[in-house]
Design a protein around this motif. Structure first.
Motif, PDB file in Angstrom:
ATOM      1  N   ASP A   6       0.835  -1.202   0.000  1.00  0.00           N
ATOM      2  CA  ASP A   6       0.000   0.000   0.000  1.00  0.00           C
ATOM      3  C   ASP A   6       0.869   1.252   0.000  1.00  0.00           C
ATOM      4  N   ARG A   7       1.965   1.214   0.748  1.00  0.00           N
ATOM      5  CA  ARG A   7       2.874   2.362   0.788  1.00  0.00           C
ATOM      6  C   ARG A   7       3.540   2.574  -0.560  1.00  0.00           C
ATOM      7  N   ILE A   8       4.034   1.492  -1.158  1.00  0.00           N
ATOM      8  CA  ILE A   8       4.713   1.601  -2.448  1.00  0.00           C
ATOM      9  C   ILE A   8       3.753   2.087  -3.531  1.00  0.00           C
ATOM     10  N   SER A   9       2.539   1.542  -3.542  1.00  0.00           N
ATOM     11  CA  SER A   9       1.582   1.879  -4.592  1.00  0.00           C
ATOM     12  C   SER A   9       1.088   3.313  -4.485  1.00  0.00           C
ATOM     13  N   ARG A  10       1.207   3.901  -3.283  1.00  0.00           N
ATOM     14  CA  ARG A  10       0.772   5.291  -3.103  1.00  0.00           C
ATOM     15  C   ARG A  10       1.916   6.281  -3.288  1.00  0.00           C
ATOM     16  N   ARG A  11       3.016   5.805  -3.873  1.00  0.00           N
ATOM     17  CA  ARG A  11       4.152   6.664  -4.224  1.00  0.00           C
ATOM     18  C   ARG A  11       4.780   7.331  -3.001  1.00  0.00           C
ATOM     19  N   ARG A  12       4.791   6.662  -1.892  1.00  0.00           N
ATOM     20  CA  ARG A  12       5.437   7.233  -0.716  1.00  0.00           C
ATOM     21  C   ARG A  12       6.928   6.956  -0.693  1.00  0.00           C
ATOM     22  N   GLY A  13       7.366   6.164  -1.674  1.00  0.00           N
ATOM     23  CA  GLY A  13       8.792   5.934  -1.820  1.00  0.00           C
ATOM     24  C   GLY A  13       9.344   4.915  -0.853  1.00  0.00           C
ATOM     25  N   GLY A  14      10.512   4.364  -1.219  1.00  0.00           N
ATOM     26  CA  GLY A  14      11.196   3.436  -0.333  1.00  0.00           C
ATOM     27  C   GLY A  14      10.478   2.102  -0.186  1.00  0.00           C
ATOM     28  N   GLY A  15      11.080   1.242   0.632  1.00  0.00           N
ATOM     29  CA  GLY A  15      10.433  -0.024   0.940  1.00  0.00           C
ATOM     30  C   GLY A  15      10.814  -1.179   0.055  1.00  0.00           C
ATOM     31  N   TRP A  16      11.636  -0.946  -0.980  1.00  0.00           N
ATOM     32  CA  TRP A  16      11.931  -2.027  -1.921  1.00  0.00           C
ATOM     33  C   TRP A  16      12.833  -3.089  -1.278  1.00  0.00           C
ATOM     34  N   ASP A  17      13.775  -2.684  -0.449  1.00  0.00           N
ATOM     35  CA  ASP A  17      14.604  -3.672   0.241  1.00  0.00           C
ATOM     36  C   ASP A  17      13.770  -4.492   1.212  1.00  0.00           C
ATOM     37  N   ARG A  18      12.862  -3.823   1.894  1.00  0.00           N
ATOM     38  CA  ARG A  18      11.970  -4.511   2.828  1.00  0.00           C
ATOM     39  C   ARG A  18      11.035  -5.463   2.092  1.00  0.00           C
ATOM     40  N   LEU A  19      10.651  -5.114   0.864  1.00  0.00           N
ATOM     41  CA  LEU A  19       9.768  -5.971   0.072  1.00  0.00           C
ATOM     42  C   LEU A  19      10.423  -7.325  -0.178  1.00  0.00           C
ATOM     43  N   GLY A  20      11.675  -7.309  -0.632  1.00  0.00           N
ATOM     44  CA  GLY A  20      12.372  -8.566  -0.878  1.00  0.00           C
ATOM     45  C   GLY A  20      12.520  -9.394   0.386  1.00  0.00           C
ATOM     46  N   GLU A  21      12.756  -8.731   1.516  1.00  0.00           N
ATOM     47  CA  GLU A  21      12.911  -9.438   2.794  1.00  0.00           C
ATOM     48  C   GLU A  21      11.612 -10.124   3.204  1.00  0.00           C
ATOM     49  N   LEU A  22      10.492  -9.423   3.032  1.00  0.00           N
ATOM     50  CA  LEU A  22       9.199 -10.002   3.408  1.00  0.00           C
ATOM     51  C   LEU A  22       8.830 -11.175   2.496  1.00  0.00           C
ATOM     52  N   LEU A  23       9.138 -11.047   1.216  1.00  0.00           N
ATOM     53  CA  LEU A  23       8.847 -12.145   0.298  1.00  0.00           C
ATOM     54  C   LEU A  23       9.637 -13.390   0.674  1.00  0.00           C
ATOM     55  N   GLN A  24      10.875 -13.207   1.114  1.00  0.00           N
ATOM     56  CA  GLN A  24      11.689 -14.333   1.559  1.00  0.00           C
ATOM     57  C   GLN A  24      11.087 -14.972   2.805  1.00  0.00           C
ATOM     58  N   MET A  25      10.612 -14.162   3.723  1.00  0.00           N
ATOM     59  CA  MET A  25      10.008 -14.683   4.942  1.00  0.00           C
ATOM     60  C   MET A  25       8.717 -15.440   4.643  1.00  0.00           C
ATOM     61  N   MET A  26       7.972 -14.985   3.651  1.00  0.00           N
ATOM     62  CA  MET A  26       6.730 -15.663   3.288  1.00  0.00           C
ATOM     63  C   MET A  26       6.966 -17.028   2.650  1.00  0.00           C
ATOM     64  N   SER A  27       8.183 -17.260   2.171  1.00  0.00           N
ATOM     65  CA  SER A  27       8.483 -18.536   1.540  1.00  0.00           C
ATOM     66  C   SER A  27       9.036 -19.555   2.532  1.00  0.00           C
ATOM     67  N   ALA A  28       8.924 -19.254   3.831  1.00  0.00           N
ATOM     68  CA  ALA A  28       9.405 -20.194   4.851  1.00  0.00           C
ATOM     69  C   ALA A  28       8.682 -21.528   4.706  1.00  0.00           C
ATOM     70  N   PRO A  29       9.404 -22.649   4.703  1.00  0.00           N
ATOM     71  CA  PRO A  29       8.769 -23.954   4.499  1.00  0.00           C
ATOM     72  C   PRO A  29       7.885 -24.323   5.681  1.00  0.00           C
ATOM     73  N   PRO A  30       6.845 -25.115   5.443  1.00  0.00           N
ATOM     74  CA  PRO A  30       5.947 -25.515   6.539  1.00  0.00           C
ATOM     75  C   PRO A  30       6.588 -26.596   7.400  1.00  0.00           C
ATOM     76  N   SER A  31       6.073 -26.741   8.592  1.00  0.00           N
ATOM     77  CA  SER A  31       6.484 -27.855   9.445  1.00  0.00           C
ATOM     78  C   SER A  31       5.530 -29.020   9.223  1.00  0.00           C
ATOM     79  N   ILE A  32       6.046 -30.227   9.360  1.00  0.00           N
ATOM     80  CA  ILE A  32       5.231 -31.419   9.171  1.00  0.00           C
ATOM     81  C   ILE A  32       4.626 -31.802  10.515  1.00  0.00           C
ATOM     82  N   LEU A  33       3.333 -32.030  10.524  1.00  0.00           N
ATOM     83  CA  LEU A  33       2.632 -32.258  11.781  1.00  0.00           C
ATOM     84  C   LEU A  33       2.948 -33.606  12.395  1.00  0.00           C
ATOM     85  N   GLN A  34       3.214 -34.621  11.557  1.00  0.00           N
ATOM     86  CA  GLN A  34       3.498 -35.946  12.099  1.00  0.00           C
ATOM     87  C   GLN A  34       4.381 -36.700  11.127  1.00  0.00           C
ATOM     88  N   PRO A  35       5.149 -37.709  11.599  1.00  0.00           N
ATOM     89  CA  PRO A  35       6.033 -38.452  10.696  1.00  0.00           C
ATOM     90  C   PRO A  35       5.260 -39.195   9.615  1.00  0.00           C
TER      91      PRO A  35
END
Length: 431
Positions: free
Chosen positions: A396-425
């Motif tokens: 929302d910040r980027i789309s409203r031309r408030r500038g900045g945030g591109w480094d944080r964008l890549g960091e958040l995308l990496q965090m969202m790709s965290a693998p799931p944990s398996i509930l049972q063997p």
């Protein structure tokens, strides 16, 4: 004259209103500060339910509305109303579909090339009464996958393979109830003119859209593409023609409501040349979904689990029915992926860590050796949900031309790709 849609909504509204007034004591409805307050609560519940199930759910049986109404009451903070509808929901393991009966249903399924004819015959009359109506476990779609991820050939190559891709996706869509993510169609070097690439894209997307519209309920199709960040082998610079064409595609799809849904894979460091185009696309009415290029999507998610331990027995039966489809010789397009995932002990069912209760985990651990073919379940880490929430704010910040945030964008995308944990063997999952 009212439109057919408004008439359909009005009939569904009246039906839900009669159910609420029947289940909730009228005295309780009037016991609030005023009669109008009780009416406002009812209006709120009905509005939430119709938004969730859609106006075309007017042909459902009455018991199928119970769970959506209960969830709407919980969301609205009406716990006492939710308790009344909870009494009507039956999750007892004794009431599950008998194993032999389920096997017979699945045998008949192999007589068809897709599951919909069999589902429409059995689901509303029998399965709905024995399987809970929950999230990704809808009994009206018992033999379809909730999410499917496939890779196809590129339409940007010198070979015109649009028709072959369409036929492949038509087969996949017959087995999908939630969404189908298509990767590869928009990737690769641009070996043809941009005009020819656009014509192929229109032909492909419109043919798939037409097939979607013929299915009830209508599954969602999402097209995944990767941002061009590296030059092709043997070239010093990235393909500027591909970049321009992809930029036009992003902006075009984002500017039209109801247009195709795009997923854009981005590297951790978003290229400077792509940022202005991406900012413009994110301001559109239909912005692309952003994911990390390191995010590996699961080829199959059979269902998204609710926070109720009783559904564990249901997904056990559901998993067995998918296994049986293949054992009986059927050849659905997901056959190889299902067998590979089962053999590797990979998760087929999905749940969010913050929603999945500890009593469900205890149930699985306690019954692992007693329950035959207990499905492997993935728990999405809570950090993914927090990162997803933070990403919405940053976008929302980027789309409203408030500038900045591109480094944080890549960091958040990496965090969202965290693998799931398996509930049972997994144990031995081979068929």
């Amino acid at each position: 004259m009212s439109s057919p849609e408004s008439s359909q909504r009005q009939k569904l509204d009246e039906r839900l209103r009669r159910m609420i007034s029947t289940v909730i004591d009228p005295i309780d409805l009037l016991s609030r500060s005023s009669a109008s307050a009780g009416s406002e609560c009812t209006d709120l519940i009905i509005h939430r339910v119709i938004d969730q199930i859609g106006e075309d759910a007017g042909d459902w049986q009455s018991h199928e509305y119970v769970e959506p109404i209960r969830e709407a009451c919980i969301d609205a903070g009406l716990s006492d109303w939710a308790d009344e509808f909870e009494k009507l929901v039956c999750y007892s393991g004794d009431q599950l579909v008998p194993g032999m009966f389920l096997a017979e249903l699945t045998k008949h399924l192999t007589d068809f090339s897709h599951p919909r004819q069999l589902e429409s015959f059995f689901s509303r009359s029998f399965l709905s009464q024995n399987w809970p109506l929950h999230d990704g476990l809808k009994p009206v779609e018992p033999f379809r996958l909730m999410h499917r991820y496939v890779e196809v050939g590129s339409i940007l190559s010198s070979r015109d393979n649009v028709e072959a891709i369409c036929e492949e996706l038509f087969r996949e869509l017959e087995w999908v109830s939630g969404d189908l993510t298509v990767a590869g169609a928009l990737d690769g070097p641009l070996e043809i003119s941009p005009e020819e690439a656009s014509l192929r894209w229109i032909r492909l997307s419109e043919r798939v859209r037409g097939f979607q519209d013929s299915l009830r309920p209508r599954p969602r199709v999402r097209w995944e593409c990767s941002a061009p960040t590296q030059p092709n082998p043997g070239f010093l610079y990235a393909d500027s023609g591909k970049e321009a064409w992809l930029g036009d595609l992003l902006v075009s799809c984002a500017s039209r409501q109801g247009a195709v849904d795009l997923i854009l894979r981005l590297p951790e460091e978003v290229p400077v040349t792509l940022r202005p185009i991406l900012s413009k696309a994110l301001r559109g009415v239909n912005p692309p979904e952003l994911i990390s290029d390191s995010n590996r999507q699961a080829p199959i998610i059979a269902g998204v689990l609710p926070a109720d331990p009783e559904v564990i027995r249901v997904i056990e039966q559901r998993t067995h029915s998918f296994d049986l489809i293949l054992e009986l010789g059927a050849d659905p397009p997901w056959r190889k992926d299902w067998l590979d995932l089962r053999a590797a002990g990979s998760p087929l069912w999905w749940a969010r860590e913050q929603d999945f209760p500890q009593r469900s985990i205890d149930y699985i651990h306690r019954n692992f050796h007693d329950v035959e073919s207990l499905p492997v379940i993935a728990l999405e880490p809570m950090i993914v949900e927090r990162s997803r929430r933070d990403l919405r704010r940053l976008v929302d910040r980027i789309s409203r031309r408030r500038g900045g945030g591109w480094d944080r964008l890549g960091e958040l995308l990496q965090m969202m790709s965290a693998p799931p944990s398996i509930l049972q063997p997994s144990g031995d999952r081979t068929l």
